[in-house]
Design an enzyme around this catalytic site. Structure first.
Site, PDB file in Angstrom:
ATOM      1  N   ARG A 327       0.846  -1.203   0.000  1.00  0.00           N
ATOM      2  CA  ARG A 327       0.000   0.000   0.000  1.00  0.00           C
ATOM      3  C   ARG A 327       0.876   1.245   0.000  1.00  0.00           C
ATOM      4  NH1 ARG A 327      -3.464  -1.333   5.252  1.00  0.00           N
ATOM      5  NH2 ARG A 327      -1.316  -1.611   5.976  1.00  0.00           N
ATOM      6  N   ASP A 373       0.721   4.069   6.336  1.00  0.00           N
ATOM      7  CA  ASP A 373       0.594   5.430   6.876  1.00  0.00           C
ATOM      8  C   ASP A 373       1.818   6.304   6.616  1.00  0.00           C
ATOM      9  OD1 ASP A 373      -1.975   4.894   8.022  1.00  0.00           O
ATOM     10  OD2 ASP A 373      -0.950   3.692   9.529  1.00  0.00           O
TER      11      ASP A 373
HETATM   12  N1  HAX Z   1       9.724   2.833  15.974  1.00  0.00           N
HETATM   13  C1  HAX Z   1      10.295   2.545  17.171  1.00  0.00           C
HETATM   14  N2  HAX Z   1      10.139   1.385  17.816  1.00  0.00           N
HETATM   15  C2  HAX Z   1       9.383   0.461  17.211  1.00  0.00           C
HETATM   16  C3  HAX Z   1       8.797   0.660  15.958  1.00  0.00           C
HETATM   17  C4  HAX Z   1       8.969   1.921  15.338  1.00  0.00           C
HETATM   18  N3  HAX Z   1       8.411   2.234  14.177  1.00  0.00           N
HETATM   19  N4  HAX Z   1       8.122  -0.449  15.603  1.00  0.00           N
HETATM   20  C5  HAX Z   1       8.276  -1.337  16.615  1.00  0.00           C
HETATM   21  N5  HAX Z   1       9.037  -0.787  17.586  1.00  0.00           N
HETATM   22  C6  HAX Z   1       9.398  -1.363  18.879  1.00  0.00           C
HETATM   23  C7  HAX Z   1       8.144  -1.716  19.668  1.00  0.00           C
HETATM   24  O1  HAX Z   1       7.616  -0.572  20.299  1.00  0.00           O
HETATM   25  C8  HAX Z   1       8.670  -2.783  20.603  1.00  0.00           C
HETATM   26  O2  HAX Z   1       9.401  -2.132  21.604  1.00  0.00           O
HETATM   27  P1  HAX Z   1       9.437  -2.713  23.109  1.00  0.00           P
HETATM   28  O3  HAX Z   1       9.966  -4.104  23.004  1.00  0.00           O
HETATM   29  O4  HAX Z   1      10.357  -1.762  23.804  1.00  0.00           O
HETATM   30  O5  HAX Z   1       8.022  -2.664  23.602  1.00  0.00           O
HETATM   31  C9  HAX Z   1       9.668  -3.529  19.728  1.00  0.00           C
HETATM   32  O6  HAX Z   1      10.050  -2.606  18.669  1.00  0.00           O
HETATM   33  C10 HAX Z   1       9.123  -4.794  19.082  1.00  0.00           C
HETATM   34  O7  HAX Z   1       7.952  -4.455  18.402  1.00  0.00           O
HETATM   35  P2  HAX Z   1       7.501  -5.294  17.109  1.00  0.00           P
HETATM   36  O8  HAX Z   1       7.225  -6.693  17.553  1.00  0.00           O
HETATM   37  O9  HAX Z   1       8.436  -5.082  15.988  1.00  0.00           O
HETATM   38  O10 HAX Z   1       6.153  -4.557  16.693  1.00  0.00           O
HETATM   39  P3  HAX Z   1       4.683  -4.746  17.286  1.00  0.00           P
HETATM   40  O11 HAX Z   1       4.016  -5.852  16.547  1.00  0.00           O
HETATM   41  O12 HAX Z   1       4.686  -4.837  18.777  1.00  0.00           O
HETATM   42  O13 HAX Z   1       4.010  -3.351  16.933  1.00  0.00           O
HETATM   43  C11 HAX Z   1       3.449  -1.513  15.569  1.00  0.00           C
HETATM   44  C12 HAX Z   1       3.615  -3.032  15.619  1.00  0.00           C
HETATM   45  C13 HAX Z   1       2.836  -1.159  14.223  1.00  0.00           C
HETATM   46  C14 HAX Z   1       2.481  -1.091  16.659  1.00  0.00           C
HETATM   47  C15 HAX Z   1       4.833  -0.848  15.737  1.00  0.00           C
HETATM   48  O14 HAX Z   1       5.673  -1.240  14.678  1.00  0.00           O
HETATM   49  C16 HAX Z   1       4.757   0.662  15.819  1.00  0.00           C
HETATM   50  O15 HAX Z   1       4.501   1.196  16.908  1.00  0.00           O
HETATM   51  N6  HAX Z   1       4.956   1.398  14.664  1.00  0.00           N
HETATM   52  C17 HAX Z   1       4.807   2.832  14.645  1.00  0.00           C
HETATM   53  C18 HAX Z   1       3.340   3.241  14.610  1.00  0.00           C
HETATM   54  C19 HAX Z   1       2.711   2.904  13.280  1.00  0.00           C
HETATM   55  O16 HAX Z   1       3.239   3.176  12.216  1.00  0.00           O
HETATM   56  N7  HAX Z   1       1.511   2.306  13.329  1.00  0.00           N
HETATM   57  C20 HAX Z   1       0.743   1.959  12.129  1.00  0.00           C
HETATM   58  C21 HAX Z   1       0.795   0.480  11.817  1.00  0.00           C
HETATM   59  C22 HAX Z   1      -0.002   0.120  10.596  1.00  0.00           C
HETATM   60  C23 HAX Z   1      -1.447   0.342  10.834  1.00  0.00           C
HETATM   61  O17 HAX Z   1      -2.123  -0.300  11.619  1.00  0.00           O
HETATM   62  N8  HAX Z   1      -1.979   1.345  10.214  1.00  0.00           N
HETATM   63  O18 HAX Z   1      -3.209   1.730  10.480  1.00  0.00           O
END
Ligand code: HAX
Length: 439
Positions: A327, A373
């Site tokens: 996307r 996004d």
């Molecule tokens: N920046 C910094 N740290 C990040 C990160 C990012 N973009 N993505 C993941 N991490 C961190 C997590 O916060 C987590 O940290 P802790 O162990 O300290 O808690 C660690 O890396 C492992 O996380 P993960 O297993 O890789 O990712 P999750 O499945 O837990 O989370 C998220 C997925 C999308 C929530 C996460 O990648 C994130 O917060 N991204 C930034 C926000 C974002 O772009 N959200 C939109 C996602 C798509 C969507 O749903 N759109 O609507």
């Protein structure tokens, strides 16, 4: 009954039979085992939901009824002279499971145009909120106000057979989708354009009319809306907005109440609000560096600073995806065609070059690649829709297509109340000590 509704019912009856036989023959077959880590860490990867409309592959990205985004951009009907798919076609595909012909798409478009009138009390509810209220809060309040129109809720209160649920849910889904663009555009014009509202143009397609009511009548923006409302529609069933809609719907809350649950989830910064966050993050970086075109070195430093401050880099990472989101790539292709020189677009592309190795270098982020996004705000910004707090509402209008098509399937297949088992840490400790389940 309309012919789309008839076709849906025929497909759902056939699918129901297949599921019945699957359950009879293989109901006890194990799909997977659940680990303690999965129970504590957001149930990642547990196959515990059935969603018919789309399926996400961690490397390939989303497929809607088997079709990838590039395939849909080629195969779905376009507006006259346009290049981007009409979201009406994607809705038909998700509902019926087949690529629609142009007549099918026009039929959906005409049905939604016919049903698009929004009752006055919905505008009154919006007006009762302070203008400063976040657009997603206004959107959710308006959806709740629309609930007075629920045919499912009325029929249920009068007493209907379970076999008829799907029919009323279908009617509500169609009416709700038809009305959302008007509601969203009203919120936009109220908050950002001095309440100077624009009446719908019944000759336009669903996305084209939405662009018109927002006040962006150029063909480039209409095309962007067609693409945007198509690619944000669905991302299988486990994401927060889809899962919340499905969960609440399983209690037989009507489609309005179910959908608003999805939207309150979409309003979270780790989900749909990330599109607003991305633009805020870029704008703050530009302000701090006093430029609108930061260098790759400057971007790299800013990413490191964000991580040091314990914040996420918005637009990057995903719970399921492990590659660049298709996307994101579809929007990048659109930008290459329509606005390659735009400084915000170029910054998004530079972040894409710089961020993944830095995020990977942390050793903990499972997916260092951009999600949907990361790109959308720069495109909206290019056409003048600069009010980033509104971006998640656009996402919500699109997401309605997927989650409401799914809700029709849920009721047509007679899915029961969703009620997974939860456990306590005490339970887990005993389980670990004994190596067996504790009553
Ligand atoms: N920046 C910094 N740290 C990040 C990160 C990012 N973009 N993505 C993941 N991490 C961190 C997590 O916060 C987590 O940290 P802790 O162990 O300290 O808690 C660690 O890396 C492992 O996380 P993960 O297993 O890789 O990712 P999750 O499945 O837990 O989370 C998220 C997925 C999308 C929530 C996460 O990648 C994130 O917060 N991204 C930034 C926000 C974002 O772009 N959200 C939109 C996602 C798509 C969507 O749903 N759109 O609507």
């Amino acid at each position: 009954m309309g012919y789309v509704k008839d076709s849906f019912k025929a497909k759902a009856d056939a699918q129901s039979k297949e599921i019945k036989s699957l359950l009879e023959q293989h109901g006890n077959m194990k799909l997977d085992d659940v680990t303690i880590a999965q129970a504590y860490q957001g149930m990642r990867g547990i196959p515990g939901l059935v969603t018919e409309t789309s399926l996400l592959d961690s490397n390939e990205g989303i497929r809607f009824r088997g079709f990838s985004i590039p395939e849909l951009r080629e195969k779905l009907s376009k507006a006259e002279g346009g290049n981007e798919p009409l979201p009406e076609g994607l809705f038909y595909l998700m509902l019926i499971g087949e690529i629609p012909n142009h007549e099918n798409v026009e039929h959906i478009s005409a049905t939604w145009a016919r049903r698009s009138h929004v009752p006055n009390h919905v505008f009154d509810v919006i007006e009762a909120l302070p203008v400063s209220t976040h657009p997603m809060t206004q959107f959710c309040a308006a959806i709740l106000a629309l609930q007075t129109e629920s045919k499912f809720a009325k029929a249920y209160a009068e007493g209907i057979s379970k076999k008829e649920h799907w029919s009323y849910v279908y009617e509500d889904a169609m009416t709700l989708i038809a009305r959302l663009p008007r509601v969203a555009a009203y919120i936009y014009r109220r908050k950002y354009k001095n309440g100077e509202h624009i009446q719908p143009d019944g000759m336009l397609d669903w996305a084209g009319n939405f662009a018109h009511m927002l006040g962006y009548d150029n063909e480039g923006f209409r095309e962007l809306m067609r693409l945007y409302l198509t690619i944000h529609a669905d991302h299988e069933g486990g994401n927060v907005s889809a899962h919340a809609t499905h969960l609440v719907g399983s209690a037989l809350s009507d489609p309005y109440l179910s959908f608003v649950a999805g939207m309150t989830g979409l309003a979270g910064p780790l989900h749909g609000l990330a599109n607003q966050e991305v633009m805020g993050w870029i704008e703050e970086m530009n302000t701090e560096l006093n430029t609108n075109n930061p260098s790759k070195e400057q971007i790299a430093e800013y990413i490191k600073k964000t991580l040091t401050e314990g914040k996420v880099v918005p637009g990057y990472g995903h719970a399921v995806l492990r590659k660049t989101d298709p996307r994101f790539l579809a929007q990048m292709e659109f930008a290459k065609r329509h606005c390659p020189e735009d400084p915000m677009v170029q910054t998004v592309w530079n972040v894409y070059e710089v961020a993944p190795p830095i995020l990977e270098g942390t050793g903990k982020i499972k997916n260092p690649w951009p999600n949907v996004d990361a790109h959308s705000g720069a495109l909206l910004n290019h056409y003048g829709l600069v009010e980033k707090e509104f971006y998640t509402v656009l996402f919500g209008v699109s997401r309605a297509l997927g989650v409401l098509a799914s809700l029709c399937w849920d009721r047509a297949l007679g899915f029961p109340l969703e009620r997974p088992k939860s456990i306590t840490t005490e339970w887990v400790k005993k389980f670990v000590a004994k190596g067996e389940k504790v009553a």
